[in-house]
Design an enzyme around this catalytic site. Structure first.
Site, mmCIF file in Angstrom:
data_model
loop_
_atom_site.group_PDB
_atom_site.id
_atom_site.type_symbol
_atom_site.label_atom_id
_atom_site.label_comp_id
_atom_site.label_asym_id
_atom_site.label_seq_id
_atom_site.Cartn_x
_atom_site.Cartn_y
_atom_site.Cartn_z
ATOM 1 N N LYS A 95 151.396 39.442 24.790
ATOM 2 C CA LYS A 95 151.899 40.822 24.840
ATOM 3 C C LYS A 95 152.300 41.289 26.256
ATOM 4 C CE LYS A 95 150.280 42.555 20.450
ATOM 5 N NZ LYS A 95 149.144 41.976 19.755
ATOM 6 N N ASP A 152 139.621 37.457 23.542
ATOM 7 C CA ASP A 152 141.028 37.650 23.185
ATOM 8 C C ASP A 152 141.522 38.913 23.893
ATOM 9 O OD1 ASP A 152 143.449 38.359 22.045
ATOM 10 O OD2 ASP A 152 142.905 37.689 20.032
ATOM 11 N N PHE A 194 141.261 40.839 14.914
ATOM 12 C CA PHE A 194 142.606 40.311 14.659
ATOM 13 C C PHE A 194 142.953 39.316 15.757
ATOM 14 C CE2 PHE A 194 147.171 40.075 15.172
ATOM 15 C CZ PHE A 194 147.588 39.855 13.862
HETATM 16 C C1 LIG Z 1 148.937 40.853 18.858
HETATM 17 C C2 LIG Z 1 147.642 40.147 18.902
HETATM 18 C C3 LIG Z 1 147.540 38.785 18.584
HETATM 19 C C4 LIG Z 1 148.710 37.979 18.072
HETATM 20 O O1 LIG Z 1 149.737 37.892 19.004
HETATM 21 P P1 LIG Z 1 151.206 37.434 18.494
HETATM 22 O O2 LIG Z 1 152.004 37.355 19.763
HETATM 23 O O3 LIG Z 1 151.668 38.481 17.556
HETATM 24 O O4 LIG Z 1 151.061 36.116 17.838
HETATM 25 C C5 LIG Z 1 146.312 38.174 18.713
HETATM 26 N N1 LIG Z 1 145.233 38.863 19.133
HETATM 27 C C6 LIG Z 1 145.289 40.168 19.443
HETATM 28 C C7 LIG Z 1 144.067 40.876 19.927
HETATM 29 C C8 LIG Z 1 146.492 40.861 19.325
HETATM 30 O O5 LIG Z 1 146.543 42.163 19.599
#
Ligand SMILES: *Cc1c(COP(=O)(O)O)cnc(C)c1O
Length: 403
Positions: free
Chosen positions: A248, A219, A135
């Site tokens: 986050k 990521d 994701f």
């Molecule tokens: C939450 C998340 C995203 C997206 O972040 P947003 O601030 O919601 O756009 C991308 N990659 C990972 C691994 C995530 O947990």
């Protein structure tokens, strides 16, 4: 007569199901709903409020910077922006060559990473490899890298070139060649249900990407900022990536994201090639800098490691037929269930005064603030135990024994 459920249903875009509660206040690891009920928050806004709610450091940083300078645009530099960039480079081991691009969210950080991959690959290297179950966000570029076909399907066509492969070293060996611009991975797949990469995966991905001239992009949006008991998920593996994306937890609740680049990848963006009006504004960067300073000064990375171990012991010690396994690292934990009842467990927990999350029907995701201690863990044990018992009992009475 209107109530908050009706207001939410009438006013908000229908991209999500009914809201679980109307929350009005937070302090530390506790939230209060509109009826005055207190909830123990073991989700932290999906691994975001790393210091808990209304932490004095967060409150002071927002207030002080809002009263000083909130926004000027990227025609200008500001002290908090440069301080945060330097701190992120140091924490991420990005060296003197490292550079930082600031965004306002995780998806935007991954958009920047996608463009970085394109700048690196050009016409010769059109392929971008991402992982099944991965994701990376909901904007078009980050969505193209997100694995779930059902999320992408209504929005086709996607930006091209992205392929999803199984998260095994063998699959990467088989797929990679000199036409690959970048490989993007999460150290732990949070949205997939807190699923770790296989042993040795990041080291293998590092050597394979080096061999084929591809960027390794990690990521760290969910795993970064100390969440897993190290500053970043890749820190456990002793590798140096070409880029990481963050969001986050770095803002502790203030919206901010970042792309950190290493070495030669730091020279790819040139004037005019990317931008953001809000990105890197002094308010967001001052708050993130203060949050990360507090994580450093209060030893919260170490606390995440230690409390994460205790959390696993607590879950392992709960005698429930519903618990089938524990995944994750530090304070990013996935409880594998023996039946697809994560939604029911989350609802029962909330009923008892505990917030956890159903990452998918078989997994309860737990991601509390990095500040938790004995009291929060003891209360979690009590509430999670009764929530699991509630669900077990309802399954038994409805005649559906858990698998
Ligand atoms: C939450 C998340 C995203 C997206 O972040 P947003 O601030 O919601 O756009 C991308 N990659 C990972 C691994 C995530 O947990």
């Amino acid at each position: 007569m209107s109530n908050w459920q009706d207001d939410a249903a009438n006013h908000l875009v229908l991209n999500a199901g009914p809201r679980l509660a109307m929350l009005t206040r937070g302090e530390g690891s506790y939230l209060w709903d509109a009826d005055g009920n207190r909830l123990l928050d073991f989700l932290a806004g999906i691994a975001v409020t790393s210091l808990g709610h209304a932490h004095p450091v967060f409150v002071e940083a927002v207030s002080r910077q809002a009263a000083t300078l909130a926004h000027v645009s990227n025609y200008f530099a500001t002290p908090p922006q440069l301080a945060l960039a330097a701190r992120l480079k140091r924490l991420a081991g990005a060296g003197i060559d490292g550079r930082v691009f600031f965004s306002n969210s995780g998806a935007e950080a991954n958009e920047a990473a996608f463009k970085l991959a394109r700048l690196h690959g050009g016409a010769e290297k059109p392929r971008i490899i991402a992982l099944e179950n991965g994701f990376h966000g909901r904007t078009m570029g980050s969505l193209a890298m997100t694995a779930k076909a059902s999320m992408r399907a209504p929005f086709e066509p996607m930006p091209g070139g992205v392929e999803h492969i199984p998260a095994t070293i063998e699959a990467l060996e088989a797929a990679i060649d000199d036409r690959v611009a970048a490989v993007i991975v999460e150290p732990i797949q949070g949205e997939a249900g807190v699923v770790e990469l296989p042993e040795g995966y990041l080291a293998a991905a590092r050597s394979l990407t080096l061999k084929h001239g591809a960027l390794l992009i990690v990521d760290e949006i969910q795993t970064g900022a100390g969440r897993t008991g190290a500053w970043f998920g890749f820190s456990h593996e002793g590798i140096t990536p070409d880029a990481i994306t963050l969001a986050k937890g770095i803002g502790g609740g203030f919206p901010i994201g970042a792309l950190v680049t290493y070495g030669a990848a730091s020279d790819l963006f040139t004037p005019g090639s990317h931008g953001s009006t809000f990105g890197g504004n002094p308010l967001a960067t001052a708050v993130a800098d203060a949050v990360l300073a507090e994580i450093e000064n209060a030893g919260l990375v170490e606390n995440a490691a230690r409390r994460g171990e205790e959390l696993r012991e607590i879950i392992a010690g709960i005698d429930s037929p519903l618990i089938d396994g524990i995944r994750g690292r530090g304070l990013l934990v996935g409880v594998a269930l023996a039946a697809p009842v994560a939604g029911a467990v989350v609802a029962a927990a909330q009923e008892r005064g505990l917030i956890v999350n159903a990452a998918n029907p078989e997994t309860v995701r737990i991601a509390p603030a990095l500040t938790i201690g004995d009291a929060e863990l003891a209360e979690f044990r009590e509430l999670f135990t009764v929530a699991l018992a509630d669900v077990s009992a309802s399954l038994t009475t409805s005649g559906k024994a858990p698998a």
